[in-house]
Design an enzyme around this catalytic site. Structure first.
Site, PDB file in Angstrom:
ATOM      1  N   ALA A 103       0.815  -1.220   0.000  1.00 48.99           N
ATOM      2  CA  ALA A 103       0.000   0.000   0.000  1.00 48.99           C
ATOM      3  C   ALA A 103       0.844   1.264   0.000  1.00 48.99           C
ATOM      4  CB  ALA A 103      -0.923  -0.003   1.219  1.00 48.99           C
TER       5      ALA A 103
ATOM      6  N   ARG B 277      -2.576   8.245 -11.066  1.00 45.87           N
ATOM      7  CA  ARG B 277      -3.668   8.398 -12.032  1.00 45.87           C
ATOM      8  C   ARG B 277      -5.033   8.675 -11.392  1.00 45.87           C
ATOM      9  NH1 ARG B 277      -3.669   3.388 -15.646  1.00 45.87           N
ATOM     10  NH2 ARG B 277      -2.447   2.452 -13.983  1.00 45.87           N
TER      11      ARG B 277
ATOM     12  N   LYS C 173      -3.555   6.347  -2.827  1.00 49.17           N
ATOM     13  CA  LYS C 173      -4.592   5.581  -3.525  1.00 49.17           C
ATOM     14  C   LYS C 173      -5.460   4.747  -2.592  1.00 49.17           C
ATOM     15  CE  LYS C 173      -3.476   2.276  -6.521  1.00 49.17           C
ATOM     16  NZ  LYS C 173      -3.032   1.799  -7.856  1.00 49.17           N
TER      17      LYS C 173
HETATM   18  C1  UD1 Z   1       1.572  -5.407 -10.665  1.00 47.68           C
HETATM   19  C2  UD1 Z   1       2.291  -6.681 -11.134  1.00 47.68           C
HETATM   20  C3  UD1 Z   1       1.566  -7.239 -12.358  1.00 47.68           C
HETATM   21  C4  UD1 Z   1       0.094  -7.470 -12.030  1.00 47.68           C
HETATM   22  C5  UD1 Z   1      -0.551  -6.205 -11.517  1.00 47.68           C
HETATM   23  C6  UD1 Z   1      -1.952  -6.500 -11.023  1.00 47.68           C
HETATM   24  C7  UD1 Z   1       4.642  -6.341 -10.605  1.00 47.68           C
HETATM   25  C8  UD1 Z   1       5.967  -5.987 -11.141  1.00 47.68           C
HETATM   26  N1  UD1 Z   1       3.642  -6.354 -11.479  1.00 47.68           N
HETATM   27  O1  UD1 Z   1       1.724  -4.444 -11.669  1.00 47.68           O
HETATM   28  O2  UD1 Z   1       2.174  -8.452 -12.740  1.00 47.68           O
HETATM   29  O3  UD1 Z   1      -0.586  -7.923 -13.190  1.00 47.68           O
HETATM   30  O4  UD1 Z   1       0.192  -5.673 -10.388  1.00 47.68           O
HETATM   31  O5  UD1 Z   1      -2.603  -5.309 -10.653  1.00 47.68           O
HETATM   32  O6  UD1 Z   1       4.517  -6.619  -9.448  1.00 47.68           O
HETATM   33  N2  UD1 Z   1       3.453  -0.891  -4.468  1.00 47.68           N
HETATM   34  C9  UD1 Z   1       4.170  -0.594  -3.338  1.00 47.68           C
HETATM   35  N3  UD1 Z   1       5.467  -0.179  -3.473  1.00 47.68           N
HETATM   36  C10 UD1 Z   1       6.053  -0.048  -4.688  1.00 47.68           C
HETATM   37  C11 UD1 Z   1       5.313  -0.337  -5.831  1.00 47.68           C
HETATM   38  C12 UD1 Z   1       4.005  -0.765  -5.696  1.00 47.68           C
HETATM   39  O7  UD1 Z   1       3.691  -0.707  -2.220  1.00 47.68           O
HETATM   40  O8  UD1 Z   1       7.234   0.320  -4.716  1.00 47.68           O
HETATM   41  C13 UD1 Z   1       2.068  -1.343  -4.316  1.00 47.68           C
HETATM   42  C14 UD1 Z   1       1.076  -0.392  -4.945  1.00 47.68           C
HETATM   43  O9  UD1 Z   1       0.637   0.578  -3.994  1.00 47.68           O
HETATM   44  C15 UD1 Z   1      -0.048  -1.329  -5.357  1.00 47.68           C
HETATM   45  C16 UD1 Z   1       0.647  -2.655  -5.623  1.00 47.68           C
HETATM   46  O10 UD1 Z   1       1.909  -2.569  -4.990  1.00 47.68           O
HETATM   47  O11 UD1 Z   1      -0.984  -1.507  -4.321  1.00 47.68           O
HETATM   48  C17 UD1 Z   1       0.819  -2.938  -7.114  1.00 47.68           C
HETATM   49  O12 UD1 Z   1       1.651  -1.930  -7.648  1.00 47.68           O
HETATM   50  P1  UD1 Z   1       1.431  -1.326  -9.104  1.00 47.68           P
HETATM   51  O13 UD1 Z   1       2.452  -0.317  -9.368  1.00 47.68           O
HETATM   52  O14 UD1 Z   1       0.021  -0.951  -9.281  1.00 47.68           O
HETATM   53  O15 UD1 Z   1       1.778  -2.626  -9.991  1.00 47.68           O
HETATM   54  P2  UD1 Z   1       1.395  -2.869 -11.488  1.00 47.68           P
HETATM   55  O16 UD1 Z   1       2.332  -2.146 -12.354  1.00 47.68           O
HETATM   56  O17 UD1 Z   1      -0.045  -2.648 -11.674  1.00 47.68           O
HETATM   57 CA    CA Z   2      -1.898  -1.755 -10.381  1.00 46.40          CA
END
Ligand code: UD1
Ligand code: CA
Length: 460
Positions: A9, A15, A22
């Site tokens: 989270a 976006r 979020k």
């Molecule tokens: C990720 C997955 C993808 C999957 C998709 C589903 C990876 C590399 N990819 O992509 O395979 O299909 O989710 O929705 O994992 N977050 C953190 N710290 C960070 C980055 C993200 O806590 O440094 C959290 C975000 O807040 C979010 C979740 O991880 O709740 C997913 O991150 P997001 O950047 O949305 O991943 P996607 O690119 O959508």
């Molecule tokens: Ca996502």
């Protein structure tokens, strides 16, 4: 077997275009994070670690006691986030369930099924997957002999891999020790320069372990990235809430136009008409009939009460009361049973006794009204002198005449009357009539004299 849960989270949610983290956006009365926490709570985990980053304080302050927070700064990707989340645990868990904080539609029973499947198989990890008509933007599931061989992100996928419709939901169950080992080995050598949790899958497979895939309904995999997706998940959550209520015996003319937040209590045999909003800490008792066009927030509606075209905030409506149409009940309104608050009436911070009626066009603020009292049309409690508010106290069986101005502080005793049109500035004792107006004078022949004068003027 010990179970740890990591909720991702920390992300920005750029976006959403709101500047708010979020996971703090709400759908059907709860934050996205709270929906996820409710679902994972059903797993009865030994520890839950929420990875926070953007607006860490705001996200943390909404969490229940006992939930661990782990701060990820900067946000270097989902793999890095999982590592930070693991660091929040006090010990190594047998299994670790990872869930993104922006997936409010994930169901507790699905998580349970996923964990069961994982425990029954010999897999080191199990990935929750969905099949999408449009898999664009998601990590694709590469299967080999039924197992998951790898997860390939959209940007790294070949043309052929992009046609795969089974995608990663970002919900996983891992063997706890193997996850920690795998995360040590992933790199950030990709075009985002981030550590991908998806790479942990390939690392685990390369070490000779099995990774399984567990397919669920596409609906549950929806992640919220935009306002449009937020509206979409809110609609699904509302449908779930309304369906559960209808199954328990609540009648709805058109559930697609009923907006009930999570946590609102609606008893069986109540009836809900369209464009009704029940939000906050609200309770609706048996047999109540609400709507059309009613907004109720933080209020209690008693058994068999009827509320039509009204706005209620912080109000208590006694059983068998009749509210509306076009009624505004503000905080501190407490209505006993069998009251009637009618058209174009506003009530604030007032207690109204059993069977009393305020049927038309009145403002009642800072008042105490006894039982079986009738407040005539267009009565106003004049409670505010521009500096301070004052109370009006009215007894039992009182008849307030129409268009009475009750200049507070003022008391009207039991069984008293006020004359229509009076401005009451002094107390009216029990059983008395309070009347304040100059006596009427009728001027005979006035119309005729007026006509003659007009004729004369036009001749001149
Ligand atoms: C990720 C997955 C993808 C999957 C998709 C589903 C990876 C590399 N990819 O992509 O395979 O299909 O989710 O929705 O994992 N977050 C953190 N710290 C960070 C980055 C993200 O806590 O440094 C959290 C975000 O807040 C979010 C979740 O991880 O709740 C997913 O991150 P997001 O950047 O949305 O991943 P996607 O690119 O959508
Ligand atoms: Ca996502």
């Amino acid at each position: 077997m010990s179970v740890g849960v990591i909720i991702l989270a920390a992300g920005r949610g750029t976006r959403m275009e709101t500047g708010l983290a979020k996971v703090l956006h709400t759908a059907a009365g709860r934050t996205l994070l709270d929906w996820v926490l409710e679902a994972v709570g059903m797993l009865d985990p030994d520890e839950t670690s929420v990875v926070v980053g953007v607006q860490a304080d705001e996200v943390t302050s909404g969490l229940a006691e006992g939930i661990i927070t782990a701060v990820q700064e900067p946000q270097n990707g989902t793999g890095h986030a999982a590592m930070v989340g693991l660091g929040g645990f006090t010990r190594v868990h047998d299994i670790v369930v990872v869930v993104p904080g922006d997936m409010p539609l994930i169901k507790a029973e699905t998580l349970r099924g996923l964990v069961e499947r994982h425990n029954q198989s010999a897999a080191a990890a199990t990935v929750l997957t969905v099949k999408l008509d449009d898999p664009h933007g998601y990590g694709r599931i590469i299967r080999l002999d039924g197992d998951v061989a790898a997860i390939v992100e959209e940007r790294d996928a070949s043309h052929e891999q992009r046609s795969i419709s089974e995608v990663n939901t970002s919900v996983y169950v891992f063997d706890g020790a193997l996850l920690a080992e795998a995360l040590e080995q992933i790199s950030n050598e990709n075009d985002q320069g981030e550590y991908y949790l998806t790479d942990a899958v390939s690392v685990i497979v390369a070490a000779g372990h099995r990774v399984a895939g567990f397919l669920t309904d596409a609906e549950e995999g929806v992640g919220v990235n935009t306002q449009a997706q937020l509206a979409e998940v809110a609609a699904v959550l509302r449908t779930r809430i309304n369906t559960t209520l209808m199954e328990s015996g609540v009648w709805m003319l058109d559930p697609s136009r009923v907006y009930i937040d999570a946590g609102v209590d609606v008893a069986p045999r109540s009836q809900i008409y369209p464009d009704t909003y029940l939000t906050g800490d609200t309770t609706v008792a048996v047999g109540a009939c609400i709507g059309p066009s009613v907004q109720v927030h933080d209020s209690v509606i008693g058994a068999d009460a009827i509320v039509v075209h009204a706005v209620l905030r912080g109000a208590v409506v006694g059983e068998n009361s009749l509210i509306g149409p076009y009624t505004y009940l503000r905080p501190g309104t407490v209505l006993a049973g069998g009251t009637k608050i009618g058209a174009y009436v506003e009530v604030k911070n007032s207690e109204i006794g059993e069977g009393s009626k305020i049927p038309h066009l009145s403002y009642i603020g800072d008042a105490t009204i006894g039982r079986d009292t009738n407040i005539g049309a267009a009565t106003v409690t004049v409670n505010y002198d521009g500096h301070k508010k004052y109370r009006t106290t009215i007894g039992d069986r009182v008849r307030i005449g129409s268009d009475t101005m009750l200049v507070a502080p003022v008391m009207i005793g039991d069984d008293a009357y006020t004359g229509a049109g009076s401005v009451i500035t002094d107390d009216v004792p029990e059983g008395s009539l309070g009347i304040e107006r100059s006596s009427q004078r009728n001027i005979p022949g006035y119309a005729e004299r007026r006509r003659l004068r007009a004729e004369k003027e036009s001749e001149e």
